[in-house]
Every structure is written in C-alpha cells, then in structure tokens.
Design an enzyme around this catalytic site. Structure first.
Site, PDB file in Angstrom:
ATOM      1  N   PRO A 275       0.812  -1.215   0.000  1.00 35.40           N
ATOM      2  CA  PRO A 275       0.000   0.000   0.000  1.00 35.40           C
ATOM      3  C   PRO A 275       0.848   1.269   0.000  1.00 35.40           C
ATOM      4  O   PRO A 275       1.901   1.320   0.649  1.00 35.40           O
ATOM      5  CB  PRO A 275      -0.789  -0.105   1.307  1.00 35.40           C
ATOM      6  CG  PRO A 275       0.052  -0.952   2.196  1.00 35.40           C
ATOM      7  CD  PRO A 275       0.799  -1.902   1.308  1.00 35.40           C
ATOM      8  N   ARG A 309      -0.748  16.524  -9.298  1.00 36.58           N
ATOM      9  CA  ARG A 309      -1.921  15.662  -9.510  1.00 36.58           C
ATOM     10  C   ARG A 309      -3.113  16.370 -10.168  1.00 36.58           C
ATOM     11  O   ARG A 309      -3.732  15.808 -11.080  1.00 36.58           O
ATOM     12  CB  ARG A 309      -2.361  15.004  -8.196  1.00 36.58           C
ATOM     13  CG  ARG A 309      -1.258  14.172  -7.520  1.00 36.58           C
ATOM     14  CD  ARG A 309      -1.778  13.278  -6.402  1.00 36.58           C
ATOM     15  NE  ARG A 309      -2.531  12.168  -6.942  1.00 36.58           N
ATOM     16  CZ  ARG A 309      -3.831  12.090  -6.934  1.00 36.58           C
ATOM     17  NH1 ARG A 309      -4.541  13.057  -6.378  1.00 36.58           N
ATOM     18  NH2 ARG A 309      -4.442  11.077  -7.477  1.00 36.58           N
ATOM     19  N   TYR A 313      -3.821  14.552 -13.649  1.00 33.29           N
ATOM     20  CA  TYR A 313      -4.947  13.602 -13.647  1.00 33.29           C
ATOM     21  C   TYR A 313      -6.308  14.272 -13.507  1.00 33.29           C
ATOM     22  O   TYR A 313      -7.323  13.586 -13.401  1.00 33.29           O
ATOM     23  CB  TYR A 313      -4.824  12.622 -12.470  1.00 33.29           C
ATOM     24  CG  TYR A 313      -3.483  11.977 -12.272  1.00 33.29           C
ATOM     25  CD1 TYR A 313      -2.953  11.106 -13.226  1.00 33.29           C
ATOM     26  CD2 TYR A 313      -2.748  12.213 -11.113  1.00 33.29           C
ATOM     27  CE1 TYR A 313      -1.722  10.498 -13.017  1.00 33.29           C
ATOM     28  CE2 TYR A 313      -1.522  11.595 -10.906  1.00 33.29           C
ATOM     29  CZ  TYR A 313      -1.016  10.744 -11.865  1.00 33.29           C
ATOM     30  OH  TYR A 313       0.194  10.140 -11.657  1.00 33.29           O
ATOM     31  N   CYS A 340       3.612  29.584 -15.673  1.00 33.99           N
ATOM     32  CA  CYS A 340       3.090  30.164 -16.911  1.00 33.99           C
ATOM     33  C   CYS A 340       2.462  29.101 -17.807  1.00 33.99           C
ATOM     34  O   CYS A 340       2.992  28.775 -18.881  1.00 33.99           O
ATOM     35  CB  CYS A 340       4.212  30.881 -17.633  1.00 33.99           C
ATOM     36  SG  CYS A 340       4.921  32.109 -16.567  1.00 33.99           S
ATOM     37  N   GLU A 341       1.387  28.521 -17.337  1.00 35.17           N
ATOM     38  CA  GLU A 341       0.628  27.524 -18.110  1.00 35.17           C
ATOM     39  C   GLU A 341      -0.796  27.538 -17.584  1.00 35.17           C
ATOM     40  O   GLU A 341      -0.992  27.587 -16.366  1.00 35.17           O
ATOM     41  CB  GLU A 341       1.148  26.105 -17.843  1.00 35.17           C
ATOM     42  CG  GLU A 341       2.449  25.784 -18.442  1.00 35.17           C
ATOM     43  CD  GLU A 341       2.569  24.300 -18.796  1.00 35.17           C
ATOM     44  OE1 GLU A 341       1.553  23.640 -19.081  1.00 35.17           O
ATOM     45  OE2 GLU A 341       3.709  23.836 -18.781  1.00 35.17           O
ATOM     46  N   TYR A 368       2.010  10.969  -3.453  1.00 34.68           N
ATOM     47  CA  TYR A 368       2.232  11.452  -4.821  1.00 34.68           C
ATOM     48  C   TYR A 368       2.175  12.991  -4.867  1.00 34.68           C
ATOM     49  O   TYR A 368       1.680  13.585  -5.815  1.00 34.68           O
ATOM     50  CB  TYR A 368       1.219  10.815  -5.792  1.00 34.68           C
ATOM     51  CG  TYR A 368       1.241   9.305  -5.690  1.00 34.68           C
ATOM     52  CD1 TYR A 368       2.340   8.594  -6.128  1.00 34.68           C
ATOM     53  CD2 TYR A 368       0.188   8.595  -5.105  1.00 34.68           C
ATOM     54  CE1 TYR A 368       2.401   7.210  -6.007  1.00 34.68           C
ATOM     55  CE2 TYR A 368       0.240   7.210  -4.974  1.00 34.68           C
ATOM     56  CZ  TYR A 368       1.353   6.529  -5.426  1.00 34.68           C
ATOM     57  OH  TYR A 368       1.410   5.172  -5.293  1.00 34.68           O
TER      58      TYR A 368
HETATM   59  N1  LLP Z   1       2.846  -1.485  -6.012  1.00 32.95           N
HETATM   60  C1  LLP Z   1       3.114  -1.209  -7.299  1.00 32.95           C
HETATM   61  C2  LLP Z   1       3.777  -2.226  -8.121  1.00 32.95           C
HETATM   62  C3  LLP Z   1       2.742   0.042  -7.841  1.00 32.95           C
HETATM   63  O1  LLP Z   1       3.010   0.311  -9.106  1.00 32.95           O
HETATM   64  C4  LLP Z   1       2.112   1.009  -7.014  1.00 32.95           C
HETATM   65  C5  LLP Z   1       1.727   2.311  -7.539  1.00 32.95           C
HETATM   66  C6  LLP Z   1       1.872   0.668  -5.665  1.00 32.95           C
HETATM   67  C7  LLP Z   1       2.243  -0.589  -5.199  1.00 32.95           C
HETATM   68  C8  LLP Z   1       1.208   1.612  -4.719  1.00 32.95           C
HETATM   69  O2  LLP Z   1      -0.076   1.950  -5.110  1.00 32.95           O
HETATM   70  P1  LLP Z   1      -1.043   2.802  -4.150  1.00 32.95           P
HETATM   71  O3  LLP Z   1      -1.360   1.924  -2.946  1.00 32.95           O
HETATM   72  O4  LLP Z   1      -0.334   4.033  -3.744  1.00 32.95           O
HETATM   73  O5  LLP Z   1      -2.208   3.090  -5.001  1.00 32.95           O
HETATM   74  N2  LLP Z   1       0.922   9.079  -9.309  1.00 32.95           N
HETATM   75  C9  LLP Z   1      -0.400   8.462  -9.264  1.00 32.95           C
HETATM   76  C10 LLP Z   1      -0.369   7.085  -8.676  1.00 32.95           C
HETATM   77  C11 LLP Z   1       0.549   6.127  -9.407  1.00 32.95           C
HETATM   78  C12 LLP Z   1       0.618   4.777  -8.771  1.00 32.95           C
HETATM   79  C13 LLP Z   1       1.706   3.958  -9.364  1.00 32.95           C
HETATM   80  N3  LLP Z   1       1.891   2.665  -8.765  1.00 32.95           N
HETATM   81  C14 LLP Z   1      -1.339   9.372  -8.486  1.00 32.95           C
HETATM   82  O6  LLP Z   1      -0.901  10.440  -8.054  1.00 32.95           O
HETATM   83  O7  LLP Z   1      -2.511   9.092  -8.344  1.00 32.95           O
END
Ligand code: LLP
Length: 413
Positions: A275, A309, A313, A340-341, A368
């Site tokens: 997580p 973010r 997104y 500037c965007e 993130y």
């Molecule tokens: N394990 C793997 C192999 C992953 O690729 C990721 C996230 C995680 C665990 C952790 O996932 P989480 O529990 O945090 O959802 N930048 C994006 C999120 C990208 C997630 C990439 N992989 C955002 O800001 O929403």
C-alpha cells in the site's frame, strides 16, 4: 481518519496549529502527521489475523527518510521501484528481508545493488529481466530471489493513467503460459530462487471486487506453479486501495485484508501488500499562501511543480483555509499557481472564504505530492515538515537558488 482538525476555527495537525508552522517554515510546505501515518499503517499491520501478512509500504508515494523511518519502526517493509528508493530504505536501515523491488525496467546497476543487499525479492515482469538477474547473480556467485508479476486482467476502474492490471497495460506478464515457462526456467536455474507471485491491479481503487477477482487468479496460478514442484513463500497482491479525496467512500484496509485472507484461506504462503496512498495520502497537506486575488482566481504560492496531480490527472483535492473553518462569506474560486501555463491549477471551482495572505491547506496531499514535484519554472522545491504530537521538525529544507544550480556547469567559451 486523520489528525488534521479545526480547533476554535484554526486548523491543527495533531497538537500543532498550522499557523505556527506557516510562520516558522514559510509556504509552500508539505506537513505530515506522524500519528496519521502510524494509524494508517497499523490499519493494515493489525488486520492480519496471524503472522501471515507482510506490509511493504510503497516508497514512491512518499519517500522522505523521516516518514519511511516512522513506518519502519512500526514494522513495515518497503516496495521500491528504483536504485534511488533502495538507497533511501537502506539509509534508514530497513530489513532487507522486507524489501520488494517492483518495476518494468530495472537496470543492471539497480539489480546488482538489490542482489548485493540481499533483498526479499525482485518482482520480475519479463523473461528478459529474469535472464538479466540470472546473469548478474551468477557473476556475483549467489542465488537471487524472484517473484513473477503476472497480469490478472482485471479492470479496477479509476484514472486511465494509473490502471495497471488490464490486457495491453505495460505491467506484468499477461500470458500464463509464459509465466509457467519462466517459472520452469527459474526452477532449473542455479542462480534463481522463485519465492512468490505478484500482481498489482491499479491505484485509487474504490471497491473490493477487482481484488477478489485478482486473488482468485493468483491462487489458481499458485496451484499451477506448485504442480511443477515450486514451493512459494508469498503471494503479493500489490497496493492500490483508494482514499477519500472528495467524498469517495473506499473500503477500509481491514476489509481488504479480510477479503484476501478469505480468498487465500487454503494457502500457506504469506500475503504481501504494497500500500502507498492509503497510508500516506491523508497523512499530509500542502500549505500555500494566497498571494493575490483577481476575479475568481486565488493566485497562491504553490504550483503544479509542487503538486502535479490536479494538472496531470484532473485530481480534485479538498482545500481548507487554515484560519477559517466557517464558510459564512464563502465564494466560488479557482485556485491557481504562478507557473506560466493554464494547466497550472491546484483546484478549480471550490467554495471557501478567503482573502489575500490567508494560508490554505490542500488536503490528502501526502501521497504522490512532494515525490512528484519538480523545479519547473526554476522554482525551488518546497520544505517538508513532520508533526509529532505538540512538536514539529523540518524533515527536508526548502531548496535555495544555489541548490537549483548545484549540478550545472557552463563550459568555458
Ligand atoms: N505497487 C506497485 C507495483 C505500484 O506500481 C504502485 C503504484 C503501488 C504498489 C502503490 O499503489 P497505491 O497503494 O499508492 O495506489 N501518481 C499516481 C499514482 C501512481 C501509482 C503507481 N503505482 C497518483 O498520483 O494518483
């Protein structure tokens, strides 16, 4: 639940008034609550009904050393995706036996770094990666532990950019025949020790159905792998559970653990989880000051380089005024940064009372957030602060102008 709350109309993190931090540290700044990090990690750690679970915090979501140290001290391992992240977790003396190395593109240097430090497993994502690991392990005269990340082909929903478990996504191995061939090769190799299978189906997942579907496929695959004579140590179900950014109602981590334990009740392997967001997101806010008000724009001192973010997104973070919980004379605003965007916005269309110089807290920014920040527009990266009870510490200094130029050189004319 987190430890950011209004007391007498002023926003506190644990027992510290955020006004005090903004005065002392300045803005923009990320503020993390130690108690919230611990609470969220414990929601996983304490939900396993036996010692069958291993929680590997996903370092990519929040990688500050002090935050990682808090999590290590309560028993978390780590999910890493680069040599840089390995360097971080080794720096805080994480137990190598609780480090999982994920990612589709591990370099030779990164693999050697992992093998030399005896990490628990490389989650491999292709046959070529296996051969590369075998070559390096053989050169070092050791055996490297690996898991195969397969692609369970479940669509977990969520933003297209962060969904990972579908056919056609770049992650994992989609063909089960290929997984079996790789497992068979691993079994015969002197330098490879296959210890697990892994999947990760996406991020900001708001229901348990896709996890249950993935768990079922994982168990079926584990049975096939056992049938060729390989005993596994763990089944890794990745990370991905969602958090409430703006009214969403995701399941609790304990519900996820229960669902997985039940789907895997006949198995003896450990269950590994990775997580990120559920532990770090609501443990952090981004403090930013209002510089100017123009029309319906609040022009603040944080920008897309500090929190990407919303621009990347279309993510909607809740925003609170740290000195004003009331929305008596609230208005509708677009909160934008100095870059500037037109894509540089922190939050569009939000109702709040605000005046110039007020300080805002952008919520759910611990995951993130800082980790995706950059120096775009030559803006120094902001400070990070950790609150612990009634005290706080700067855990990363604000960059200076000279930090910006640190590694640059101008060749002589
Ligand atoms: N394990 C793997 C192999 C992953 O690729 C990721 C996230 C995680 C665990 C952790 O996932 P989480 O529990 O945090 O959802 N930048 C994006 C999120 C990208 C997630 C990439 N992989 C955002 O800001 O929403």
């Amino acid at each position: 639940m987190d430890y950011f709350e209004y007391k007498n109309n002023e926003l506190f993190c644990e027992e510290v008034n955020l006004k005090e931090i903004s005065k002392n540290v300045g803005t923009p700044a990320y503020i993390y609550s130690k108690k919230t990090l611990e609470r969220h990690a414990n929601a996983y750690l304490r939900s396993f009904s036996s010692t069958k679970g291993l929680v590997c915090f996903s370092v990519k979501s929040l990688s500050n050393l002090s935050a990682l140290n808090v999590l290590k001290n309560i028993g978390c391992g780590f999910d890493i995706v680069s040599g840089g992240e390995l360097h971080r977790v080794l720096k805080i003396k994480a137990d190598p036996n609780k480090i999982i190395f994920s990612g589709v593109g591990k370099s030779e240097e990164e693999i050697e770094y992992g093998i030399r430090n005896k990490i628990l497993s490389f989650n491999i994502e292709s046959g070529s990666e296996l051969l590369r690991i075998e070559k390096i392990a053989s050169m070092l005269k050791v055996s490297a532990s690996i898991s195969i990340r397969f692609n369970p082909e479940v669509d977990s929903g969520g933003h297209d950019y962060i969904t990972t478990g579908r056919k056609g996504d770049k992650f994992g191995i989609s063909s089960l025949e290929e997984v079996m061939q790789i497992a068979d090769y691993a079994k015969r190799s002197k330098h490879i020790n296959m210890v697990g299978i892994a999947c990760h189906i996406g991020s900001q997942i708001l229901n348990l159905e896709s996890y249950k579907a993935a768990a079922k496929k994982t168990v079926e695959l584990a049975e096939r792998i056992n049938a060729i004579g390989i005993e596994l140590k763990f089944l890794d179900m990745g990370g991905g559970l969602g958090v409430p950014y703006n009214g969403e109602t995701p399941p609790d981590p304990s519900d996820l653990v229960k669902a997985l334990e039940s789907a895997m009740s006949d198995r003896k392997e450990k269950i590994v989880l990775e997580p990120g967001r559920t532990i770090s997101a609501n443990a952090g806010v981004l403090l930013t000051s209002i510089e100017y008000i123009k029309d319906d724009f609040l022009i603040v001192d944080a920008a897309m380089n500090d929190l990407l973010r919303p621009s990347l997104y279309g993510a909607e973070h809740d925003v609170w005024n740290i000195n004003n919980a009331q929305s008596a004379n609230a208005k509708n605003w677009n909160i934008v940064g100095p870059i500037c965007e037109s894509s540089d916005f922190i939050r569009k269309n939000i109702t709040l009372s605000a005046k110039e110089s007020d300080v805002l807290a952008v919520k759910t920014a611990g995951a993130y957030g800082f980790v995706m920040s950059s120096n775009y527009n030559s803006r120094p990266r902001c400070a990070e602060v950790l609150v612990d009870g009634d005290g706080f510490k700067i855990i990363k200094k604000r960059e200076s102008y000279s930090d910006l130029l640190n590694l640059e050189e101008v060749p002589n004319d």
